[in-house]
Design an enzyme around this catalytic site. Structure first.
Site, PDB file in Angstrom:
ATOM      1  N   ASP A  35       0.808  -1.212   0.000  1.00 51.99           N
ATOM      2  CA  ASP A  35       0.000   0.000   0.000  1.00 51.99           C
ATOM      3  C   ASP A  35       0.848   1.273   0.000  1.00 51.99           C
ATOM      4  OD1 ASP A  35       1.057  -0.184   2.512  1.00 51.99           O
ATOM      5  OD2 ASP A  35      -0.836   0.049   3.590  1.00 51.99           O
TER       6      ASP A  35
ATOM      7  N   CYS B   6       4.991  -0.698   2.140  1.00 50.17           N
ATOM      8  CA  CYS B   6       5.482  -2.073   2.233  1.00 50.17           C
ATOM      9  C   CYS B   6       6.887  -2.182   2.821  1.00 50.17           C
ATOM     10  CB  CYS B   6       5.381  -2.798   0.897  1.00 50.17           C
ATOM     11  SG  CYS B   6       6.442  -2.164  -0.409  1.00 50.17           S
TER      12      CYS B   6
ATOM     13  N   HIS C 248       8.232  -3.984  -4.572  1.00 48.60           N
ATOM     14  CA  HIS C 248       7.611  -4.438  -3.326  1.00 48.60           C
ATOM     15  C   HIS C 248       8.625  -5.106  -2.396  1.00 48.60           C
ATOM     16  CE1 HIS C 248       4.332  -5.685  -0.741  1.00 48.60           C
ATOM     17  NE2 HIS C 248       4.853  -6.904  -0.713  1.00 48.60           N
TER      18      HIS C 248
END
Length: 188
Positions: free
Chosen positions: A40, A43, A183
């Site tokens: 979001d 991370c 990510h």
């Protein structure tokens, strides 16, 4: 009689070194459990919070994970944006930020929860936490791993904090898994 340069000097013949390719050197593969975190914009900070909680045997709920992540983000913002005299202690982070954007823009964006954390923030956090932070890639994304299993360490921030100066004890590193794109997850 004038001698030429080649007649007056002799240089030893240096044998050429055989080139080694990354494929011929296997990198160390390590194995950990992956703890997935929500992607979001927090991370990296979430993965830091989860890994720190694991190291200190602390349980995190979803809301406390988010709160801890936001506290880590705020600590970076305070360090890099609140007082320029503090920033002087973080030249590497300042330089990494300057490659991306002006400091004023960074200071506005770092406070937004959707702004991703990365190298500048890791450069600051390792010093604030006085703990090494290790970033890994999945072995499947590293050709020289020679395997699709496990993880390969690609960067360590704050290696000088591996051993506590006060107690002399080894400090466990925070371990983050970077997917190679956008990510982070925690490795425990």
């Amino acid at each position: 009689m004038v001698k030429s340069f080649y007649q007056t000097e002799s240089y030893p013949v240096i044998p050429r070194r055989r080139k080694t390719t990354s494929a011929s050197k296997k990198v160390k593969t390590e194995f950990y459990k992956v703890v997935r975190v929500r992607g979001d914009g927090r991370c990296m900070f979430r993965a830091m919070a989860v890994s720190l909680a694991h190291i200190t045997n602390k349980m995190l709920t979803a809301s406390s994970e988010e709160a801890e992540a936001d506290q880590l983000r705020l600590a970076v913002a305070e360090t890099m944006c609140r007082a320029p005299e503090k920033r002087k202690n973080y030249k590497d982070a300042e330089m990494a930020i300057s490659f991306e954007m002006p400091m004023g823009t960074y200071c506005k964006r770092i406070l937004q929860t959707s702004f991703w954390g990365g190298e500048p923030e890791l450069l600051v956090l390792c010093h604030l936490l006085k703990r090494p932070i290790m970033v890994y890639l999945p072995a499947a994304k590293v050709r020289s791993a020679g395997t699709n299993n496990g993880f390969v360490a690609i960067q360590t921030y704050g290696s000088e904090y591996t051993v506590s100066k006060k107690s002399g004890k080894t400090r466990k590193p925070v371990r983050l898994l970077f997917n190679g794109e956008n990510h982070y997850d925690a490795l425990v």
